[in-house]
Design a protein around this motif. Structure first.
Motif, PDB file in Angstrom:
ATOM      1  N   GLU A   6     -28.603   5.590   5.789  1.00 59.71           N
ATOM      2  CA  GLU A   6     -28.875   5.846   4.359  1.00 59.71           C
ATOM      3  C   GLU A   6     -27.512   6.704   3.645  1.00 59.71           C
ATOM      4  O   GLU A   6     -26.888   7.310   4.313  1.00 59.71           O
ATOM      5  CB  GLU A   6     -29.933   6.697   4.123  1.00 59.71           C
ATOM      6  CG  GLU A   6     -31.192   6.328   5.075  1.00 59.71           C
ATOM      7  CD  GLU A   6     -31.244   6.563   6.607  1.00 59.71           C
ATOM      8  OE1 GLU A   6     -32.540   6.735   7.139  1.00 59.71           O
ATOM      9  OE2 GLU A   6     -30.589   7.109   7.277  1.00 59.71           O
ATOM     10  N   SER A   7     -27.749   6.434   2.570  1.00 61.07           N
ATOM     11  CA  SER A   7     -26.755   7.054   1.585  1.00 61.07           C
ATOM     12  C   SER A   7     -27.403   7.011   0.088  1.00 61.07           C
ATOM     13  O   SER A   7     -28.235   6.482  -0.099  1.00 61.07           O
ATOM     14  CB  SER A   7     -25.196   6.515   1.511  1.00 61.07           C
ATOM     15  OG  SER A   7     -25.490   4.984   1.093  1.00 61.07           O
ATOM     16  N   GLY A   8     -26.503   8.098  -0.627  1.00 61.12           N
ATOM     17  CA  GLY A   8     -26.933   8.130  -2.152  1.00 61.12           C
ATOM     18  C   GLY A   8     -27.774   9.318  -2.513  1.00 61.12           C
ATOM     19  O   GLY A   8     -28.042   9.572  -3.784  1.00 61.12           O
ATOM     20  N   GLY A   9     -28.062  10.268  -1.604  1.00 61.90           N
ATOM     21  CA  GLY A   9     -28.710  11.544  -1.926  1.00 61.90           C
ATOM     22  C   GLY A   9     -27.847  12.447  -2.538  1.00 61.90           C
ATOM     23  O   GLY A   9     -26.779  12.161  -2.599  1.00 61.90           O
ATOM     24  N   GLY A  10     -28.414  13.384  -3.100  1.00 62.41           N
ATOM     25  CA  GLY A  10     -27.657  14.696  -3.436  1.00 62.41           C
ATOM     26  C   GLY A  10     -28.727  15.719  -4.213  1.00 62.41           C
ATOM     27  O   GLY A  10     -29.850  15.576  -3.959  1.00 62.41           O
ATOM     28  N   LEU A  18     -31.872   8.900  -8.907  1.00 60.16           N
ATOM     29  CA  LEU A  18     -30.969   8.417  -7.960  1.00 60.16           C
ATOM     30  C   LEU A  18     -31.198   7.272  -7.213  1.00 60.16           C
ATOM     31  O   LEU A  18     -32.529   6.820  -7.469  1.00 60.16           O
ATOM     32  CB  LEU A  18     -31.193   9.733  -6.686  1.00 60.16           C
ATOM     33  CG  LEU A  18     -30.552  11.072  -6.833  1.00 60.16           C
ATOM     34  CD1 LEU A  18     -30.666  11.997  -5.687  1.00 60.16           C
ATOM     35  CD2 LEU A  18     -29.006  10.921  -6.840  1.00 60.16           C
ATOM     36  N   ARG A  19     -30.545   6.721  -6.738  1.00 54.78           N
ATOM     37  CA  ARG A  19     -30.466   5.215  -6.223  1.00 54.78           C
ATOM     38  C   ARG A  19     -30.099   5.540  -4.541  1.00 54.78           C
ATOM     39  O   ARG A  19     -28.997   5.814  -4.328  1.00 54.78           O
ATOM     40  CB  ARG A  19     -29.678   4.242  -6.677  1.00 54.78           C
ATOM     41  CG  ARG A  19     -29.961   2.764  -6.074  1.00 54.78           C
ATOM     42  CD  ARG A  19     -29.219   1.733  -6.987  1.00 54.78           C
ATOM     43  NE  ARG A  19     -29.352   0.457  -6.411  1.00 54.78           N
ATOM     44  CZ  ARG A  19     -30.244  -0.426  -6.597  1.00 54.78           C
ATOM     45  NH1 ARG A  19     -31.247  -0.164  -7.584  1.00 54.78           N
ATOM     46  NH2 ARG A  19     -30.160  -1.650  -5.925  1.00 54.78           N
ATOM     47  N   LEU A  20     -31.109   5.539  -3.603  1.00 55.96           N
ATOM     48  CA  LEU A  20     -30.638   5.316  -2.239  1.00 55.96           C
ATOM     49  C   LEU A  20     -30.202   4.127  -1.614  1.00 55.96           C
ATOM     50  O   LEU A  20     -31.023   3.120  -2.243  1.00 55.96           O
ATOM     51  CB  LEU A  20     -31.883   6.237  -1.482  1.00 55.96           C
ATOM     52  CG  LEU A  20     -32.324   7.622  -1.941  1.00 55.96           C
ATOM     53  CD1 LEU A  20     -33.436   7.845  -1.002  1.00 55.96           C
ATOM     54  CD2 LEU A  20     -31.284   8.360  -1.896  1.00 55.96           C
TER      55      LEU A  20
END
Length: 123
Positions: A6-10, A18-20
């Motif tokens: 997974e990526s895109g967190g913040g 946000l778009r994960l």
């Protein structure tokens, strides 16, 4: 089995988006139902959104209906979670998971999991 990353967190403020992304490797996920789950500290893992193996059907937890959208791009072997109008209560570690070749698996039927990406929403 299949590897999911997974990526895109913040860290965002309430009301932001946000778009994960969940990138799969090792094998294609085109035949898998896919889902997003989340887990906040001290709480149980919670189902967030799911999408059928063919992508024709999506379903959501009541807490995110109208705000989150799950989608998939089988050509990229990737699943997405678009999160709009984020709230502090959305703060959690978001993980994607692969399930069987069905329309809507039960949560316990998802067998392959990513490590997650952290989403933190400040008020």
């Amino acid at each position: 089995q299949v590897q999911l990353v997974e990526s895109g967190g913040g860290l965002v403020q309430a009301g932001d988006s946000l778009r994960l992304s969940c990138a799969a490797s090792g094998r294609t996920i085109s035949s898998n139902a896919m889902a997003w789950f989340r887990q906040a500290p001290g709480k149980e893992r919670e189902f967030v959104a799911g999408i059928s193996w063919g992508g024709a059907s999506t379903y959501y937890a009541n807490s995110v209906k109208g705000r989150f959208t799950i989608s998939r791009d089988n050509t990229k072997n990737t699943v997405y979670l678009q999160m709009n109008t984020l709230k502090p209560e959305d703060t959690a570690l978001y993980s994607c998971a692969a399930g069987p070749r069905t329309t809507r698996p039960a949560p316990n039927e998802y067998t392959s999991w990513g490590r997650g990406t952290q989403v933190t929403v400040s008020s």
